[in-house]
Design a protein around this motif. Structure first.
Motif, PDB file in Angstrom:
ATOM      1  N   ASP A 159      35.506  -1.050  57.333  1.00  0.00           N
ATOM      2  CA  ASP A 159      35.225   0.299  57.835  1.00  0.00           C
ATOM      3  C   ASP A 159      33.729   0.606  57.922  1.00  0.00           C
ATOM      4  OD1 ASP A 159      37.986   0.831  57.983  1.00  0.00           O
ATOM      5  OD2 ASP A 159      38.026   1.352  55.854  1.00  0.00           O
ATOM      6  N   THR A 160      32.906  -0.405  58.124  1.00  0.00           N
ATOM      7  CA  THR A 160      31.481  -0.144  58.294  1.00  0.00           C
ATOM      8  C   THR A 160      31.246   0.669  59.560  1.00  0.00           C
ATOM      9  OG1 THR A 160      29.280  -1.140  58.485  1.00  0.00           O
ATOM     10  CG2 THR A 160      31.096  -2.293  59.571  1.00  0.00           C
ATOM     11  N   GLY A 161      30.276   1.540  59.508  1.00  0.00           N
ATOM     12  CA  GLY A 161      29.861   2.253  60.713  1.00  0.00           C
ATOM     13  C   GLY A 161      28.746   1.536  61.444  1.00  0.00           C
ATOM     14  N   PHE A 162      28.425   0.306  60.964  1.00  0.00           N
ATOM     15  CA  PHE A 162      27.288  -0.423  61.522  1.00  0.00           C
ATOM     16  C   PHE A 162      27.736  -1.795  62.014  1.00  0.00           C
ATOM     17  CE2 PHE A 162      25.575   2.727  58.659  1.00  0.00           C
ATOM     18  CZ  PHE A 162      24.596   3.311  59.439  1.00  0.00           C
ATOM     19  N   GLY A 163      28.744  -1.753  62.897  1.00  0.00           N
ATOM     20  CA  GLY A 163      29.225  -2.972  63.510  1.00  0.00           C
ATOM     21  C   GLY A 163      28.415  -3.343  64.745  1.00  0.00           C
ATOM     22  N   GLU A 172      28.347   5.910  74.110  1.00  0.00           N
ATOM     23  CA  GLU A 172      29.100   6.183  75.339  1.00  0.00           C
ATOM     24  C   GLU A 172      30.482   6.763  75.035  1.00  0.00           C
ATOM     25  OE1 GLU A 172      28.506   6.084  78.707  1.00  0.00           O
ATOM     26  OE2 GLU A 172      26.427   6.010  78.025  1.00  0.00           O
ATOM     27  N   ALA A 173      31.161   6.230  74.019  1.00  0.00           N
ATOM     28  CA  ALA A 173      32.507   6.711  73.687  1.00  0.00           C
ATOM     29  C   ALA A 173      32.489   8.095  73.051  1.00  0.00           C
ATOM     30  CB  ALA A 173      33.199   5.719  72.749  1.00  0.00           C
ATOM     31  N   ALA A 174      31.314   8.557  72.637  1.00  0.00           N
ATOM     32  CA  ALA A 174      31.195   9.865  71.980  1.00  0.00           C
ATOM     33  C   ALA A 174      30.790  10.967  72.943  1.00  0.00           C
ATOM     34  CB  ALA A 174      30.172   9.782  70.843  1.00  0.00           C
ATOM     35  N   ARG A 175      30.516  10.620  74.190  1.00  0.00           N
ATOM     36  CA  ARG A 175      30.048  11.635  75.138  1.00  0.00           C
ATOM     37  C   ARG A 175      31.182  12.553  75.575  1.00  0.00           C
ATOM     38  NH1 ARG A 175      26.254   8.907  79.637  1.00  0.00           N
ATOM     39  NH2 ARG A 175      26.304  11.074  80.360  1.00  0.00           N
ATOM     40  N   LEU A 176      30.851  13.839  75.712  1.00  0.00           N
ATOM     41  CA  LEU A 176      31.828  14.861  76.065  1.00  0.00           C
ATOM     42  C   LEU A 176      31.289  15.729  77.189  1.00  0.00           C
ATOM     43  CD1 LEU A 176      32.665  16.138  72.457  1.00  0.00           C
ATOM     44  CD2 LEU A 176      34.165  14.741  73.892  1.00  0.00           C
ATOM     45  N   PRO A 177      32.168  16.412  77.930  1.00  0.00           N
ATOM     46  CA  PRO A 177      31.683  17.412  78.892  1.00  0.00           C
ATOM     47  C   PRO A 177      30.977  18.545  78.158  1.00  0.00           C
ATOM     48  CG  PRO A 177      34.004  16.890  79.259  1.00  0.00           C
ATOM     49  CD  PRO A 177      33.630  16.271  77.953  1.00  0.00           C
ATOM     50  N   ALA A 178      30.146  19.244  78.870  1.00  0.00           N
ATOM     51  CA  ALA A 178      29.489  20.412  78.302  1.00  0.00           C
ATOM     52  C   ALA A 178      30.535  21.434  77.869  1.00  0.00           C
ATOM     53  CB  ALA A 178      28.541  21.032  79.325  1.00  0.00           C
ATOM     54  N   PRO A 179      30.284  22.186  76.798  1.00  0.00           N
ATOM     55  CA  PRO A 179      31.259  23.191  76.354  1.00  0.00           C
ATOM     56  C   PRO A 179      31.339  24.343  77.348  1.00  0.00           C
ATOM     57  CG  PRO A 179      29.209  23.409  75.144  1.00  0.00           C
ATOM     58  CD  PRO A 179      29.081  22.162  75.965  1.00  0.00           C
ATOM     59  N   PRO A 180      32.404  25.126  77.287  1.00  0.00           N
ATOM     60  CA  PRO A 180      32.497  26.294  78.172  1.00  0.00           C
ATOM     61  C   PRO A 180      31.357  27.265  77.916  1.00  0.00           C
ATOM     62  CG  PRO A 180      34.599  25.845  77.094  1.00  0.00           C
ATOM     63  CD  PRO A 180      33.588  24.975  76.426  1.00  0.00           C
ATOM     64  N   SER A 202      29.158  10.463  61.680  1.00  0.00           N
ATOM     65  CA  SER A 202      29.740   9.333  62.401  1.00  0.00           C
ATOM     66  C   SER A 202      30.223   9.826  63.754  1.00  0.00           C
ATOM     67  CB  SER A 202      30.912   8.716  61.618  1.00  0.00           C
ATOM     68  OG  SER A 202      31.991   9.630  61.531  1.00  0.00           O
ATOM     69  N   ALA A 203      30.474   8.877  64.637  1.00  0.00           N
ATOM     70  CA  ALA A 203      30.928   9.186  65.994  1.00  0.00           C
ATOM     71  C   ALA A 203      31.907   8.110  66.435  1.00  0.00           C
ATOM     72  CB  ALA A 203      29.738   9.236  66.955  1.00  0.00           C
ATOM     73  N   PRO A 204      32.798   8.419  67.385  1.00  0.00           N
ATOM     74  CA  PRO A 204      33.698   7.388  67.895  1.00  0.00           C
ATOM     75  C   PRO A 204      32.939   6.314  68.661  1.00  0.00           C
ATOM     76  CG  PRO A 204      33.923   9.428  69.164  1.00  0.00           C
ATOM     77  CD  PRO A 204      33.049   9.738  67.999  1.00  0.00           C
ATOM     78  N   GLY A 205      33.366   5.069  68.471  1.00  0.00           N
ATOM     79  CA  GLY A 205      32.796   3.954  69.206  1.00  0.00           C
ATOM     80  C   GLY A 205      33.863   3.273  70.049  1.00  0.00           C
ATOM     81  N   PRO A 206      33.535   2.162  70.687  1.00  0.00           N
ATOM     82  CA  PRO A 206      34.502   1.468  71.538  1.00  0.00           C
ATOM     83  C   PRO A 206      35.710   0.966  70.741  1.00  0.00           C
ATOM     84  CG  PRO A 206      32.264   0.698  71.936  1.00  0.00           C
ATOM     85  CD  PRO A 206      32.212   1.542  70.713  1.00  0.00           C
ATOM     86  N   GLY A 257      38.215   2.279  69.214  1.00  0.00           N
ATOM     87  CA  GLY A 257      38.624   2.899  67.964  1.00  0.00           C
ATOM     88  C   GLY A 257      37.668   2.685  66.813  1.00  0.00           C
ATOM     89  N   SER A 258      36.526   2.052  67.048  1.00  0.00           N
ATOM     90  CA  SER A 258      35.542   1.855  65.987  1.00  0.00           C
ATOM     91  C   SER A 258      34.800   3.161  65.707  1.00  0.00           C
ATOM     92  CB  SER A 258      34.548   0.758  66.382  1.00  0.00           C
ATOM     93  OG  SER A 258      33.783   1.164  67.517  1.00  0.00           O
ATOM     94  N   ARG A 259      34.027   3.175  64.620  1.00  0.00           N
ATOM     95  CA  ARG A 259      33.195   4.324  64.295  1.00  0.00           C
ATOM     96  C   ARG A 259      31.737   3.898  64.277  1.00  0.00           C
ATOM     97  NH1 ARG A 259      35.230   9.099  65.118  1.00  0.00           N
ATOM     98  NH2 ARG A 259      33.730  10.017  63.659  1.00  0.00           N
ATOM     99  N   ILE A 260      30.887   4.775  64.777  1.00  0.00           N
ATOM    100  CA  ILE A 260      29.445   4.570  64.786  1.00  0.00           C
ATOM    101  C   ILE A 260      28.846   5.378  63.637  1.00  0.00           C
ATOM    102  CG2 ILE A 260      27.311   4.887  66.094  1.00  0.00           C
ATOM    103  CD1 ILE A 260      29.158   2.776  67.293  1.00  0.00           C
TER     104      ILE A 260
END
Length: 397
Positions: free
Chosen positions: A9-13, A255-263, A375-379, A381-384
C-alpha cells in the motif's frame, strides 16, 4: 511493474515518482532524488548531470515540460526494466539515511483563499450580519503575497511568534507571544517554466508552467492577524513561517485525480473560465494533532482551481519564476470533519477541541506537533502519496 520491492500500500509506486532534494546517504553535496517506496534514487549518480547536483530543483524546473517528461520516462525505464537493475540498485538509498531539504528556492510565494466553505466559516465568525463572503470573493481568487524567505521544509520547528496582540487596552497595544497559534492545511503548486513580464498565463496553459504539487501548512497567529490585517491584509500573523513538504509530485502523476471544475454560482470573466480545463483535483488530506486525526479535508471541494489561481496571479502581467510557490489557502469542507484549521474547528477558540487523551485545545500549545498528509487516486486503482508536512511548536524566543 517495477523490480523494486515496495512496501504494501505504498503511495510511492512507479506511477508517482516525486522529486526532492537530499543530503547524506554517503554522497557529497546536495543531490536531486526520486522517491520509490521507501528508497531515494540519486539522479546525479545516475545521470552525471550537474543540473541534479544543486541545492534546489530550480535549474531543472526552468527547463520546462519537455525535460520533465523525458526524465520521468527515463526513470520509469530504469525502475521497470530488469536489465537496468545492476546499474540502478547501488544508487537507491534508504529514505532513513538521507536528510530531505527544501526542494525549491521559493523565488516568490503567494497564498490564496480558495475554499468557499473556509471563507464562509471565517465570515460567519467575524461578519455576523449579511453575506459571509466579501463582495469580490465569487469573482476572483483572493490571495496575498507572502514572505518567500520564511518558507521552510517539513520538520523545521515552528517558533511561536511575538507581536502586537490587539488594540490598546491602556495606552499601548499588548505585546508578546501569540496566544492563538493555528495551522492551515493547504496544497501548494510549484512553478517551473517562467513567463515573461507582461504575459498572461491562460487557464489552459497551467501544465506548461507548473511542474507539480506539494503540501503546505500556512501557520497563522490569529491575534496578530486580527489586529494588523485592516486595511492591507495578512503580514506578521503569517510571515514568521510557512512549511512545505519535501516531495514534489509531478502533475504527470495526477492524471487520474483530475476533475471538472466545481459548480459556480456566478458568471466569471473570460480569463477565469475553466469549464473544459479539468484542473479540479481529487486529493484527500489528513490533519493530525499530536498523532490524532482531527480533520480529513477534501481538495475536490475547492471553489477556485489552481489553474484559475495561476491565471489570476498573472493577469496583470506579473512574471512567473522557476521555483515559485503558490498555495491554495485552507482546504475545508461543509462539515467539521473536513475543516482545515483550528480557527474553524474551535469556532475561534469558543468551543475547545477535546483530544483522545482528555486534553483540550483552542489553539496550539508549545510542544504540539501538527502533521498534514495527503493522497490521490492513481492509475489502475493505485494511490499517489504526497508524504507529509510536519511542524513542532517551540516556545517564543
Amino acid at each position: 511493474m517495477t523490480w523494486v520491492e515496495l512496501p504494501d500500500d505504498t503511495g510511492f509506486g512507479i506511477d508517482n515518482l516525486p522529486l526532492g532534494v537530499f543530503l547524506g546517504g554517503g554522497r557529497v553535496g546536495f543531490r536531486h532524488g526520486v522517491r520509490i517506496g521507501d528508497l531515494v534514487l540519486d539522479l546525479f549518480a545516475m545521470t552525471d548531470d550537474l543540473i541534479h547536483h544543486r541545492s534546489t530543483l530550480d535549474h531543472f524546473l526552468v527547463a520546462g515540460p519537455g525535460l520533465w517528461q523525458d526524465r520521468r520516462e527515463q526513470v520509469t525505464e530504469w525502475l521497470t526494466d530488469e536489465r537496468n537493475r545492476v546499474r540502478v540498485e547501488p544508487h537507491l538509498l534508504p529514505l532513513d539515511d538521507v536528510r530531505m531539504c527544501r526542494p525549491i528556492g521559493v523565488a516568490d510565494y503567494v497564498d490564496f483563499y480558495s475554499s468557499k466553505a473556509h471563507a464562509e466559516n471565517v465570515g460567519r465568525l467575524f461578519r455576523l450580519d449579511g453575506d459571509p463572503l466579501p463582495p469580490n470573493w465569487r469573482h476572483l481568487p483572493i490571495g496575498y503575497h507572502g514572505r518567500a524567505g520564511t518558507v521552510e521544509v517539513s520538520g523545521t520547528p515552528v517558533v511561536r511568534p511575538c507581536g502586537q496582540l490587539g488594540p490598546p487596552s491602556d495606552g499601548l497595544p499588548p505585546f508578546g507571544p501569540t496566544r492563538r497559534l493555528d495551522f492551515e492545511a493547504e496544497v501548494g503548486f510549484v512553478v517551473g517554466a517562467p513567463s515573461e513580464p507582461g504575459e498572461r498565463v491562460a487557464v489552459t496553459d497551467f501544465a506548461e508552467h507548473v511542474f507539480g504539487v506539494c503540501l503546505v501548512d500556512d501557520w497563522s497567529a490569529r491575534d496578530l492577524q486580527a489586529w494588523e490585517y485592516v486595511p492591507l491584509g495578512p503580514f506578521l500573523g503569517k510571515s514568521f513561517q510557512t512549511s512545505m513538504s519535501p516531495w514534489i509530485v509531478p502533475l504527470a502523476a495526477l492524471e487520474a485525480a483530475r476533475l471538472p471544475a466545481p459548480p459556480r454560482d456566478t458568471e466569471l470573466l473570460p480569463y477565469l473560465r475553466d469549464d473544459d480545463a479539468r484542473w479540479g483535483l481529487d486529493l484527500t488530506l489528513e490533519v493530525r494533532l499530536n498523532g490524532e486525526v482531527v480533520s480529513r479535508p477534501l481538495f475536490r471541494d475547492m471553489y477556485w482551481t489552481p489553474a484559475q489561481q495561476l491565471a489570476h496571479l498573472t493577469v496583470n502581467g506579473a512574471a512567473l519564476s522557476p521555483g515559485e510557490l503558490f498555495a491554495s489557502g485552507t482546504v475545508s469542507g461543509a462539515t467539521p470533519d473536513r475543516w482545515g484549521s483550528l480557527l474553524e474547528l474551535t469556532a475561534d477558540g469558543t468551543r475547545p477541541l477535546t483530544l483522545a487523551d482528555g486534553t483540550t485545545r483552542t489553539f496550539l500549545e508549545d510542544g504540539d506537533v501538527v502533521t498534514v498528509t495527503a493522497s490521490a487516486p492513481g492509475p489502475g486503482g493505485s494511490r499517489i502519496g504526497f508524504g507529509d508536512v510536519t511542524g513542532t511548536v517551540l516556545p517564543a524566543r
